[in-house]
Scaffold this motif. Structure first.
Motif, PDB file in Angstrom:
ATOM      1  N   ASP A  34      57.696 102.723   0.422  1.00 49.85           N
ATOM      2  CA  ASP A  34      56.976 101.703  -0.344  1.00 49.85           C
ATOM      3  C   ASP A  34      57.909 100.745  -1.087  1.00 49.85           C
ATOM      4  OD1 ASP A  34      54.482 102.763   0.401  1.00 49.85           O
ATOM      5  OD2 ASP A  34      54.591 104.263  -1.197  1.00 49.85           O
ATOM      6  N   GLY A  35      59.225 100.910  -0.894  1.00 49.71           N
ATOM      7  CA  GLY A  35      60.164  99.964  -1.476  1.00 49.71           C
ATOM      8  C   GLY A  35      60.676 100.285  -2.859  1.00 49.71           C
ATOM      9  N   VAL A  36      60.535 101.539  -3.295  1.00 50.33           N
ATOM     10  CA  VAL A  36      61.047 101.961  -4.603  1.00 50.33           C
ATOM     11  C   VAL A  36      62.387 102.664  -4.404  1.00 50.33           C
ATOM     12  CG1 VAL A  36      60.608 103.386  -6.646  1.00 50.33           C
ATOM     13  CG2 VAL A  36      58.706 102.237  -5.478  1.00 50.33           C
ATOM     14  N   VAL A  37      63.388 102.312  -5.228  1.00 53.39           N
ATOM     15  CA  VAL A  37      64.706 102.939  -5.097  1.00 53.39           C
ATOM     16  C   VAL A  37      64.582 104.453  -5.259  1.00 53.39           C
ATOM     17  CG1 VAL A  37      67.022 103.139  -6.080  1.00 53.39           C
ATOM     18  CG2 VAL A  37      65.937 100.899  -5.916  1.00 53.39           C
ATOM     19  N   GLU A  38      65.130 105.192  -4.292  1.00 49.78           N
ATOM     20  CA  GLU A  38      65.026 106.651  -4.310  1.00 49.78           C
ATOM     21  C   GLU A  38      66.363 107.313  -4.630  1.00 49.78           C
ATOM     22  OE1 GLU A  38      62.972 110.162  -1.581  1.00 49.78           O
ATOM     23  OE2 GLU A  38      63.561 108.275  -0.621  1.00 49.78           O
ATOM     24  N   GLU A  39      67.444 106.844  -3.986  1.00 52.96           N
ATOM     25  CA  GLU A  39      68.750 107.446  -4.233  1.00 52.96           C
ATOM     26  C   GLU A  39      69.849 106.550  -3.683  1.00 52.96           C
ATOM     27  OE1 GLU A  39      69.854 110.542  -0.911  1.00 52.96           O
ATOM     28  OE2 GLU A  39      67.754 110.879  -1.463  1.00 52.96           O
ATOM     29  N   TYR A  40      71.087 106.879  -4.042  1.00 51.70           N
ATOM     30  CA  TYR A  40      72.252 106.188  -3.511  1.00 51.70           C
ATOM     31  C   TYR A  40      72.988 107.144  -2.578  1.00 51.70           C
ATOM     32  CZ  TYR A  40      71.528 102.663  -7.126  1.00 51.70           C
ATOM     33  OH  TYR A  40      70.993 101.678  -7.913  1.00 51.70           O
ATOM     34  N   LEU A  41      73.349 106.642  -1.408  1.00 55.83           N
ATOM     35  CA  LEU A  41      74.123 107.429  -0.456  1.00 55.83           C
ATOM     36  C   LEU A  41      75.550 106.890  -0.451  1.00 55.83           C
ATOM     37  CD1 LEU A  41      74.361 109.488   1.906  1.00 55.83           C
ATOM     38  CD2 LEU A  41      73.710 107.616   3.440  1.00 55.83           C
ATOM     39  N   PHE A  42      76.497 107.703  -0.923  1.00 54.34           N
ATOM     40  CA  PHE A  42      77.897 107.309  -0.924  1.00 54.34           C
ATOM     41  C   PHE A  42      78.558 107.878   0.325  1.00 54.34           C
ATOM     42  CE2 PHE A  42      76.528 107.219  -5.324  1.00 54.34           C
ATOM     43  CZ  PHE A  42      77.053 106.017  -5.769  1.00 54.34           C
ATOM     44  N   VAL A  43      78.960 106.997   1.218  1.00 58.15           N
ATOM     45  CA  VAL A  43      79.544 107.432   2.488  1.00 58.15           C
ATOM     46  C   VAL A  43      81.065 107.499   2.341  1.00 58.15           C
ATOM     47  CG1 VAL A  43      77.610 106.512   3.797  1.00 58.15           C
ATOM     48  CG2 VAL A  43      79.596 105.073   3.418  1.00 58.15           C
ATOM     49  N   PRO A  44      81.735 108.288   3.178  1.00 55.35           N
ATOM     50  CA  PRO A  44      83.162 108.559   2.958  1.00 55.35           C
ATOM     51  C   PRO A  44      84.110 107.424   3.321  1.00 55.35           C
ATOM     52  CG  PRO A  44      82.361 109.754   4.876  1.00 55.35           C
ATOM     53  CD  PRO A  44      81.164 109.153   4.218  1.00 55.35           C
ATOM     54  N   LYS A  45      83.627 106.398   4.016  1.00 52.89           N
ATOM     55  CA  LYS A  45      84.532 105.286   4.329  1.00 52.89           C
ATOM     56  C   LYS A  45      83.771 103.968   4.397  1.00 52.89           C
ATOM     57  CE  LYS A  45      84.558 105.513   9.431  1.00 52.89           C
ATOM     58  NZ  LYS A  45      84.339 104.084   9.730  1.00 52.89           N
ATOM     59  N   ASN A  46      84.500 102.903   4.184  1.00 52.16           N
ATOM     60  CA  ASN A  46      83.922 101.562   4.229  1.00 52.16           C
ATOM     61  C   ASN A  46      83.733 101.122   5.682  1.00 52.16           C
ATOM     62  OD1 ASN A  46      85.588 101.993   1.707  1.00 52.16           O
ATOM     63  ND2 ASN A  46      84.525 100.120   1.151  1.00 52.16           N
ATOM     64  N   PRO A  47      82.981 100.040   5.906  1.00 49.37           N
ATOM     65  CA  PRO A  47      82.761  99.589   7.288  1.00 49.37           C
ATOM     66  C   PRO A  47      84.067  99.351   8.046  1.00 49.37           C
ATOM     67  CG  PRO A  47      81.267  98.473   5.799  1.00 49.37           C
ATOM     68  CD  PRO A  47      82.216  99.239   4.940  1.00 49.37           C
ATOM     69  N   ASP A  48      84.008  99.568   9.360  1.00 49.10           N
ATOM     70  CA  ASP A  48      85.176  99.346  10.212  1.00 49.10           C
ATOM     71  C   ASP A  48      85.465  97.859  10.381  1.00 49.10           C
ATOM     72  OD1 ASP A  48      85.849 102.178  11.543  1.00 49.10           O
ATOM     73  OD2 ASP A  48      83.691 101.990  11.257  1.00 49.10           O
ATOM     74  N   LEU A  49      84.425  97.041  10.292  1.00 50.67           N
ATOM     75  CA  LEU A  49      84.593  95.598  10.398  1.00 50.67           C
ATOM     76  C   LEU A  49      83.477  94.907   9.632  1.00 50.67           C
ATOM     77  CD1 LEU A  49      85.743  92.931  11.706  1.00 50.67           C
ATOM     78  CD2 LEU A  49      84.159  93.356  13.603  1.00 50.67           C
ATOM     79  N   VAL A  50      83.838  93.880   8.862  1.00 49.66           N
ATOM     80  CA  VAL A  50      82.871  92.956   8.277  1.00 49.66           C
ATOM     81  C   VAL A  50      83.177  91.587   8.868  1.00 49.66           C
ATOM     82  CG1 VAL A  50      81.990  91.878   6.175  1.00 49.66           C
ATOM     83  CG2 VAL A  50      82.664  94.299   6.151  1.00 49.66           C
ATOM     84  N   LEU A  51      82.208  91.027   9.576  1.00 50.18           N
ATOM     85  CA  LEU A  51      82.388  89.759  10.293  1.00 50.18           C
ATOM     86  C   LEU A  51      81.420  88.730   9.717  1.00 50.18           C
ATOM     87  CD1 LEU A  51      83.624  88.203  12.771  1.00 50.18           C
ATOM     88  CD2 LEU A  51      81.640  88.999  14.059  1.00 50.18           C
ATOM     89  N   VAL A  52      81.957  87.670   9.111  1.00 48.01           N
ATOM     90  CA  VAL A  52      81.127  86.648   8.472  1.00 48.01           C
ATOM     91  C   VAL A  52      81.292  85.324   9.203  1.00 48.01           C
ATOM     92  CG1 VAL A  52      80.496  85.528   6.305  1.00 48.01           C
ATOM     93  CG2 VAL A  52      81.572  87.792   6.262  1.00 48.01           C
ATOM     94  N   ASP A  53      80.192  84.826   9.755  1.00 42.46           N
ATOM     95  CA  ASP A  53      80.173  83.517  10.398  1.00 42.46           C
ATOM     96  C   ASP A  53      79.738  82.496   9.345  1.00 42.46           C
ATOM     97  OD1 ASP A  53      79.466  81.174  11.864  1.00 42.46           O
ATOM     98  OD2 ASP A  53      79.167  82.375  13.669  1.00 42.46           O
ATOM     99  N   THR A  54      80.672  81.665   8.887  1.00 43.43           N
ATOM    100  CA  THR A  54      80.369  80.771   7.769  1.00 43.43           C
ATOM    101  C   THR A  54      79.357  79.682   8.146  1.00 43.43           C
ATOM    102  OG1 THR A  54      82.386  79.546   8.327  1.00 43.43           O
ATOM    103  CG2 THR A  54      82.540  81.145   6.567  1.00 43.43           C
ATOM    104  N   GLU A  55      79.288  79.336   9.404  1.00 40.73           N
ATOM    105  CA  GLU A  55      78.288  78.351   9.839  1.00 40.73           C
ATOM    106  C   GLU A  55      76.885  78.901   9.628  1.00 40.73           C
ATOM    107  OE1 GLU A  55      77.213  75.584  13.739  1.00 40.73           O
ATOM    108  OE2 GLU A  55      78.402  77.404  13.995  1.00 40.73           O
ATOM    109  N   ILE A  56      76.693  80.178   9.947  1.00 35.35           N
ATOM    110  CA  ILE A  56      75.389  80.817   9.765  1.00 35.35           C
ATOM    111  C   ILE A  56      75.050  80.906   8.285  1.00 35.35           C
ATOM    112  CG2 ILE A  56      74.174  83.033   9.968  1.00 35.35           C
ATOM    113  CD1 ILE A  56      75.625  83.381  12.684  1.00 35.35           C
ATOM    114  N   VAL A  57      76.001  81.326   7.457  1.00 30.76           N
ATOM    115  CA  VAL A  57      75.760  81.458   6.020  1.00 30.76           C
ATOM    116  C   VAL A  57      75.440  80.101   5.402  1.00 30.76           C
ATOM    117  CG1 VAL A  57      76.822  82.062   3.812  1.00 30.76           C
ATOM    118  CG2 VAL A  57      77.177  83.525   5.808  1.00 30.76           C
ATOM    119  N   ALA A  58      76.132  79.059   5.831  1.00 33.52           N
ATOM    120  CA  ALA A  58      75.922  77.724   5.267  1.00 33.52           C
ATOM    121  C   ALA A  58      74.555  77.161   5.624  1.00 33.52           C
ATOM    122  CB  ALA A  58      77.013  76.769   5.745  1.00 33.52           C
TER     123      ALA A  58
END
Length: 363
Positions: free
Chosen positions: A133-157
């Motif tokens: 229903d969209g209510v915050v239930e918990e935080y999941l802390f995972v052991p590692k950060n993403p392997d890749l973050v890819l940002v296309d600035t044209e899409i964001v703009a």
């Protein structure tokens, strides 16, 4: 004293980078599971298909809209049924968090492709899990950060400018909260004390906002990518992401969480409420007026809230605002990382003072 900092394995940002996604991910596996919304698939599905071509297996899964245990489990089963070995999230925060959770449970590489720059979550190793229903239930802390973050600035703009500005509001807190954590010797989400590297990036994040924010807003309102836009996307996504996770959190985000108690604020974005939380934190710290005025000027210039009125809060009764203050000071909140004790009464007083500062500045 143990210091720690955590980072995504690789961060890539540039105009048109989504067209080149295959070259960045092909070393991670052979079968790719792309998690995307229905509208996202209509906008970006053909770009992804063209990039991957026929040489690798790619399956698309439509996200149902909520990062809940039900949705995570549904997609885990689909991931396994397809025989996939890499998961890619294309979209906004809840898709990212769902992807990170699936990657953690299935022990698969995670690729995050933000299509907006409204928060600093893409680079982090945490997922916010909601109920169906969209209510915050918990935080999941995972052991590692993403392997890749890819940002296309044209899409964001090409996303609404308000989303980029909201990201600036979220990023605005990074330096001030990291500074508070350093002063209080508080541990960060990285599992240790703040490194000089993380603190320097948090300060760079703030300086970038002050110097480039207004120019970036004007450019994105015209759907174009400039150097200022590139710098602000990096500040909102990478600098703030590393800054909050490895630099530390303080009162600003706790005040944001407190305002979730008021239904009238629910139409505002996360970063818009965080920006007002920054002013509240500065009042709590009794920061110099020169610093407060610089923040007020920046917020007014780019269009971030500096008053309760702009948060849609017209009832300033003590009973109502104390609900915000009490939730801000909940036992698990990061407001307790401030270098002094903070009570609900302190937060109530700081909220009213921040509001007065904001109103007077507008005059």
């Amino acid at each position: 004293m143990t210091k720690a900092a955590i980072f995504p394995t690789k961060y890539v940002q540039g105009n048109g980078e989504l067209k080149r996604i295959k070259s960045y991910v092909e070393h991670l596996g052979n079968s790719f599971f792309v998690l995307i919304s229905e509208s996202g698939y209509k906008r970006f599905g053909s770009i992804l298909k063209e990039s991957f071509g026929d040489s690798v297996k790619v399956d698309f899964a439509i996200f149902n809209g909520e990062c809940s245990k039900t949705e995570i489990n549904r997609l885990r089963e689909e991931f396994k049924a397809k025989g996939s070995d890499v998961i890619i999230a294309v979209g906004g925060g809840k898709i990212h968090d769902t992807c990170k959770a699936i990657g953690y449970y299935e022990k698969a590489p995670v690729v995050i492709v933000p299509t907006i720059a409204s928060t600093d979550a893409p680079c982090s190793a945490v997922s916010v899990i909601y109920t169906d229903d969209g209510v915050v239930e918990e935080y999941l802390f995972v052991p590692k950060n993403p392997d890749l973050v890819l940002v296309d600035t044209e899409i964001v703009a090409n996303a609404p400018a308000r989303l980029l500005v909201a990201g600036m509001g979220d990023a605005l807190a990074t330096y001030f909260e990291a500074r508070a954590s350093v002063r209080s010797h508080s541990k960060t989400m990285a599992g240790g004390y703040t490194t000089d590297t993380a603190f320097a990036l948090a300060k760079l994040c703030y300086d970038t906002l002050i110097n480039e924010g207004y120019k970036a807003k004007l450019a994105v309102e015209n759907k174009v990518v400039t150097q200022a836009v590139e710098k602000i996307i990096e500040a909102n996504t990478l600098l703030s992401g590393i800054g909050f996770e490895s630099g530390g959190l303080g009162a600003a985000h706790s005040v944001h969480n407190g305002f979730t108690a008021l239904e009238e604020t629910h139409s505002l974005y996360h970063g818009e409420k965080v920006a007002f939380g920054v002013l509240v934190q500065l009042v709590l710290e009794n920061a110099p007026m020169e610093e407060i005025e610089e923040v007020l000027y920046f917020c007014n210039e780019v269009g971030l809230p500096t008053t309760l009125r702009e948060l849609n809060v017209t009832d300033k009764s003590k009973e109502k605002l104390m609900k915000v203050a009490e939730l801000s000071c909940a036992e698990t909140e990061t407001i307790h990382c401030m270098p002094f004790e903070v009570t609900p009464e302190d937060v109530y007083a700081a909220i009213l003072t921040a509001d007065a500062l904001g109103e007077n500045y507008k005059k």
